[in-house]
Design a protein around this motif. Structure first.
Motif, PDB file in Angstrom:
ATOM      1  N   THR A 177       0.573  -1.160  -0.008  1.00  0.00           N
ATOM      2  CA  THR A 177      -0.030   0.161  -0.255  1.00  0.00           C
ATOM      3  C   THR A 177       0.550   1.076  -0.270  1.00  0.00           C
ATOM      4  N   ARG A 178       1.502   1.195   0.456  1.00  0.00           N
ATOM      5  CA  ARG A 178       2.855   2.279   0.140  1.00  0.00           C
ATOM      6  C   ARG A 178       4.491   1.855  -0.625  1.00  0.00           C
ATOM      7  N   GLY A 179       4.871   3.503  -1.232  1.00  0.00           N
ATOM      8  CA  GLY A 179       5.426   3.595  -2.191  1.00  0.00           C
ATOM      9  C   GLY A 179       5.483   2.889  -3.342  1.00  0.00           C
ATOM     10  N   ALA A 180       5.955   1.695  -4.030  1.00  0.00           N
ATOM     11  CA  ALA A 180       5.936   0.787  -5.293  1.00  0.00           C
ATOM     12  C   ALA A 180       5.148  -0.084  -5.511  1.00  0.00           C
ATOM     13  N   ARG A 181       4.312   0.385  -6.704  1.00  0.00           N
ATOM     14  CA  ARG A 181       2.767  -0.724  -6.182  1.00  0.00           C
ATOM     15  C   ARG A 181       3.301  -1.757  -6.702  1.00  0.00           C
ATOM     16  N   ARG A 182       3.248  -3.483  -5.715  1.00  0.00           N
ATOM     17  CA  ARG A 182       3.757  -4.009  -6.002  1.00  0.00           C
ATOM     18  C   ARG A 182       2.645  -5.633  -5.302  1.00  0.00           C
ATOM     19  N   ALA A 183       3.046  -6.236  -5.989  1.00  0.00           N
ATOM     20  CA  ALA A 183       2.344  -7.966  -5.126  1.00  0.00           C
ATOM     21  C   ALA A 183       2.884  -9.225  -4.945  1.00  0.00           C
ATOM     22  N   VAL A 184       3.572 -10.119  -4.376  1.00  0.00           N
ATOM     23  CA  VAL A 184       3.749 -11.011  -3.964  1.00  0.00           C
ATOM     24  C   VAL A 184       2.473 -11.978  -3.644  1.00  0.00           C
ATOM     25  N   SER A 185       3.293 -13.290  -3.767  1.00  0.00           N
ATOM     26  CA  SER A 185       2.510 -14.288  -3.403  1.00  0.00           C
ATOM     27  C   SER A 185       2.684 -15.096  -2.561  1.00  0.00           C
ATOM     28  N   VAL A 186       2.532 -15.782  -1.557  1.00  0.00           N
ATOM     29  CA  VAL A 186       4.408 -16.526  -0.327  1.00  0.00           C
ATOM     30  C   VAL A 186       2.404 -18.070  -0.417  1.00  0.00           C
ATOM     31  N   MET A 187       3.173 -18.826  -0.822  1.00  0.00           N
ATOM     32  CA  MET A 187       2.760 -20.029  -0.904  1.00  0.00           C
ATOM     33  C   MET A 187       2.959 -21.566  -0.175  1.00  0.00           C
ATOM     34  N   ALA A 188       2.057 -22.158   0.681  1.00  0.00           N
ATOM     35  CA  ALA A 188       3.300 -23.164   1.737  1.00  0.00           C
ATOM     36  C   ALA A 188       2.050 -24.287   0.661  1.00  0.00           C
ATOM     37  N   THR A 189       2.467 -25.627   0.811  1.00  0.00           N
ATOM     38  CA  THR A 189       1.924 -27.120   0.480  1.00  0.00           C
ATOM     39  C   THR A 189       1.383 -27.804   1.323  1.00  0.00           C
ATOM     40  N   VAL A 190       1.253 -28.257   2.244  1.00  0.00           N
ATOM     41  CA  VAL A 190       1.439 -28.670   3.408  1.00  0.00           C
ATOM     42  C   VAL A 190      -0.378 -30.358   3.579  1.00  0.00           C
ATOM     43  N   ARG A 191      -0.030 -31.199   3.775  1.00  0.00           N
ATOM     44  CA  ARG A 191      -1.258 -32.589   3.939  1.00  0.00           C
ATOM     45  C   ARG A 191      -1.911 -32.121   4.586  1.00  0.00           C
ATOM     46  N   VAL A 192      -3.117 -32.914   4.492  1.00  0.00           N
ATOM     47  CA  VAL A 192      -4.698 -31.887   5.531  1.00  0.00           C
ATOM     48  C   VAL A 192      -4.736 -32.761   6.831  1.00  0.00           C
ATOM     49  N   GLU A 193      -3.276 -34.222   6.634  1.00  0.00           N
ATOM     50  CA  GLU A 193      -3.490 -34.452   8.052  1.00  0.00           C
ATOM     51  C   GLU A 193      -2.525 -33.783   9.171  1.00  0.00           C
ATOM     52  N   ASP A 194      -1.990 -33.235   8.275  1.00  0.00           N
ATOM     53  CA  ASP A 194      -0.690 -31.738   9.142  1.00  0.00           C
ATOM     54  C   ASP A 194      -1.111 -30.926  10.050  1.00  0.00           C
ATOM     55  N   VAL A 195      -2.094 -30.206   9.164  1.00  0.00           N
ATOM     56  CA  VAL A 195      -2.646 -29.104   9.260  1.00  0.00           C
ATOM     57  C   VAL A 195      -3.830 -29.393  10.891  1.00  0.00           C
ATOM     58  N   THR A 196      -4.477 -30.951  10.324  1.00  0.00           N
ATOM     59  CA  THR A 196      -5.146 -31.051  11.648  1.00  0.00           C
ATOM     60  C   THR A 196      -4.369 -31.442  12.565  1.00  0.00           C
ATOM     61  N   ARG A 197      -3.574 -31.848  12.293  1.00  0.00           N
ATOM     62  CA  ARG A 197      -2.739 -32.132  13.775  1.00  0.00           C
ATOM     63  C   ARG A 197      -1.803 -30.694  14.518  1.00  0.00           C
ATOM     64  N   GLU A 198      -1.919 -29.648  13.755  1.00  0.00           N
ATOM     65  CA  GLU A 198      -1.718 -28.346  14.856  1.00  0.00           C
ATOM     66  C   GLU A 198      -2.754 -27.765  15.621  1.00  0.00           C
ATOM     67  N   TRP A 199      -3.556 -27.948  14.509  1.00  0.00           N
ATOM     68  CA  TRP A 199      -5.163 -27.794  14.940  1.00  0.00           C
ATOM     69  C   TRP A 199      -5.543 -27.914  15.920  1.00  0.00           C
ATOM     70  N   THR A 200      -5.117 -29.232  16.496  1.00  0.00           N
ATOM     71  CA  THR A 200      -5.929 -30.271  17.957  1.00  0.00           C
ATOM     72  C   THR A 200      -4.663 -29.737  19.000  1.00  0.00           C
ATOM     73  N   GLN A 201      -3.457 -29.832  17.979  1.00  0.00           N
ATOM     74  CA  GLN A 201      -2.514 -29.100  19.679  1.00  0.00           C
ATOM     75  C   GLN A 201      -1.998 -27.839  20.115  1.00  0.00           C
ATOM     76  N   LYS A 202      -2.011 -27.409  19.077  1.00  0.00           N
ATOM     77  CA  LYS A 202      -1.673 -25.817  19.583  1.00  0.00           C
ATOM     78  C   LYS A 202      -3.832 -24.919  18.892  1.00  0.00           C
ATOM     79  N   VAL A 203      -4.371 -24.936  18.932  1.00  0.00           N
ATOM     80  CA  VAL A 203      -5.321 -23.949  19.542  1.00  0.00           C
ATOM     81  C   VAL A 203      -6.182 -24.837  20.083  1.00  0.00           C
ATOM     82  N   PHE A 204      -6.865 -26.161  20.102  1.00  0.00           N
ATOM     83  CA  PHE A 204      -7.500 -26.585  21.520  1.00  0.00           C
ATOM     84  C   PHE A 204      -6.596 -25.707  22.393  1.00  0.00           C
ATOM     85  N   PRO A 205      -5.904 -25.908  22.654  1.00  0.00           N
ATOM     86  CA  PRO A 205      -4.829 -25.174  24.513  1.00  0.00           C
ATOM     87  C   PRO A 205      -5.852 -24.137  24.442  1.00  0.00           C
TER      88      PRO A 205
END
Length: 487
Positions: free
Chosen positions: A191-219
């Motif tokens: 939004t400031r200075g030179a106009r630019r856009a950047v894509s940051v992407m991560a590829t992850v398995r479904v079971e990995d995000v489910t484990r992150e959610w259970t172990q870190k978000v539940f507490p």
């Protein structure tokens, strides 16, 4: 978009009501991880949060992107258009501003989650791949953009959001059959200075995000449930390192003035020293009260009955009738003031030429608390017992010291602790910036007041430091020990 927008699906129920968590959003997770007390102010006390200019810019940009992706009509402004090449071709198969649904599919520890996802692209679902995108508007992409590893780590702000989105997609199996891999994307627009856009992407398995959610978000949700039951903000842990993030916390004033809020001074002092401050600082001796059980008798001069309302007990034990018409009591001084012996010069002494005489330098205390200890050790109270007395813009008829010297020392120590030359000119990146130095100085003075004796604060209108010091010290003075000259 802000995930809280979907709270409209639950119009008659607040997120937190009566100390009970009814529902959450991933944006609330981010806010709580940033500072639990900030979340408490916003969601439990429901204090208003004014919209910042940056937030308004983001809302406008999200609306443009939503319209373009839904209709194909190019209504993009120059900021959003910088990322046009990173956006998918508009089409009916894209899910834009997709709701979590009613009732919500996503939950943690029994608490449902509401929200909207900016963009879901199912065009590679036949290969088991689903892309989930969140649009971000940032003043400096290079500085603030997340990394791919952060997007899949629920212990980070970015990961909390994207992992939650990924788990919601994994739980929506009927809508996304066969999904095995998630592409979690942050699409940044600068939004400031030179106009630019950047894509940051991560590829992850479904079971990995489910484990992150259970172990870190539940507490975390369990912790949020405990905080929701707090009856006052002072019982909720703050994170003072987050006060200036994202344009600054809108609840700083309420937070710093809380009953048990940690002062900025405690951040400057070593932990062991800060924890012992209350026990180590000597209390200012209170004025001697006249109790109702004492026989007060009558005034020797006028014969009036002496009461607690019209008497003052001197350090000698004598009781003085302060309203006696036959007594000569100074109009602006307490009745038990010592004999006059002024020591304060109203004009600065002329400078002398030549080399200054050598004097043995006293060790410089490392904090206002050590300054107070050193002064107390070298100047023991008199046998009669000293009190803190403050004379503002008036010269008392007793021996008094200038308050300016003490204030200058404390200001210098707070400046040094904050890493600046002069606390009054601290920049926004400093813990003392944006006027926070005023609260820090006041709290430093209250935590380590000057040695009990008489002080004069002259020229108050010309010194902001003195004004803050006087306001901080006034509550520490007993009745009759704070005197302000005529204005």
């Amino acid at each position: 978009m802000q995930a809280d927008a979907s709270q409209a699906s639950l119009p008659r129920r607040r997120a937190v009501d009566g100390g009970v968590l009814h529902f959450l959003s991933v944006s609330q997770l981010k806010q709580f991880s940033l500072c639990p007390r900030r979340w408490y102010f916003a969601k439990v006390l429901r204090l208003p949060e004014p919209e910042t200019k940056a937030q308004a810019l983001g809302v406008e940009g999200h609306a443009q992107l939503e319209h373009y992706l839904r209709t194909g009509e190019d209504v993009l402004g120059d900021i959003a258009r910088a990322g046009l090449h990173l956006l998918p071709t508009p089409g009916d198969d894209l899910l834009v501003e997709e709701s979590f649904g009613t009732p919500p599919t996503l939950s943690a520890d029994g608490v449902p989650f509401v929200g909207h996802i900016d963009l879901i692209n199912p065009r590679r679902l036949a290969d088991g791949v689903l892309r989930v995108t969140d649009h971000k508007f940032s003043s400096n992409v290079a500085r603030y953009a997340a990394t791919p590893s952060q997007l899949v780590d629920a212990s980070t702000e970015s990961g909390l959001q994207m992992v939650g989105y990924g788990v919601w997609a994994a739980l929506s199996e009927a809508r996304f059959p066969g999904v095995r891999v998630l592409e979690l994307e942050h699409l940044y627009f600068q939004t400031r200075g030179a106009r630019r856009a950047v894509s940051v992407m991560a590829t992850v398995r479904v079971e990995d995000v489910t484990r992150e959610w259970t172990q870190k978000v539940f507490p975390m949700v369990r912790s949020m449930s405990e905080v929701a039951r707090a009856t006052r903000a002072a019982d909720v842990s703050p994170n003072f390192n987050a006060c200036q993030k994202y344009g600054g916390c809108p609840f700083k004033a309420q937070c710093i003035s809380g009953e048990r809020t940690m002062s900025l001074l405690n951040r400057f002092m070593p932990k062991s020293q800060a924890s012992d401050t209350a026990a180590q600082l000597p209390l200012v001796p209170p004025p001697v009260p006249v109790t109702s059980t004492e026989a007060l008798g009558t005034c020797d001069r006028c014969g009036a009955t002496l009461t607690m309302e019209n008497t003052s007990k001197l350090r000698s034990g004598d009781v003085l009738h302060v309203s006696c018409p036959g007594a000569e009591v100074a109009a602006v001084l307490p009745p038990d003031a010592p004999a006059a012996s002024p020591t304060i010069a109203t004009e600065a002494a002329p400078k002398r030429r030549g080399r200054k005489p050598k004097v043995q330098a006293a060790p410089v205390p490392s904090s206002p608390v050590e300054e107070h200890k050193a002064t107390t050790a070298s100047s023991a109270p008199s046998a009669q017992g000293e009190r803190l007395r403050l004379f503002v813009d008036c010269v008392p008829n007793m021996a008094a010291e200038s308050l300016s010297e003490y204030v200058a020392k404390v200001a210098s120590q707070v400046s040094e602790a904050g890493g600046v030359e002069d606390l009054r000119f601290a920049g926004g990146e400093s813990a003392l910036g944006y006027g926070r130095w005023k609260g820090a100085l006041a709290m430093a003075i209250r935590n380590a007041p000057p040695t009990p004796r008489a002080y004069a604060a002259l020229g108050l209108a010309h010194s902001e430091l003195l004004q803050i010091a006087v306001e901080a010290l006034e509550p520490l003075c007993g009745p009759g020990d704070f005197v302000r000259g005529a204005r």
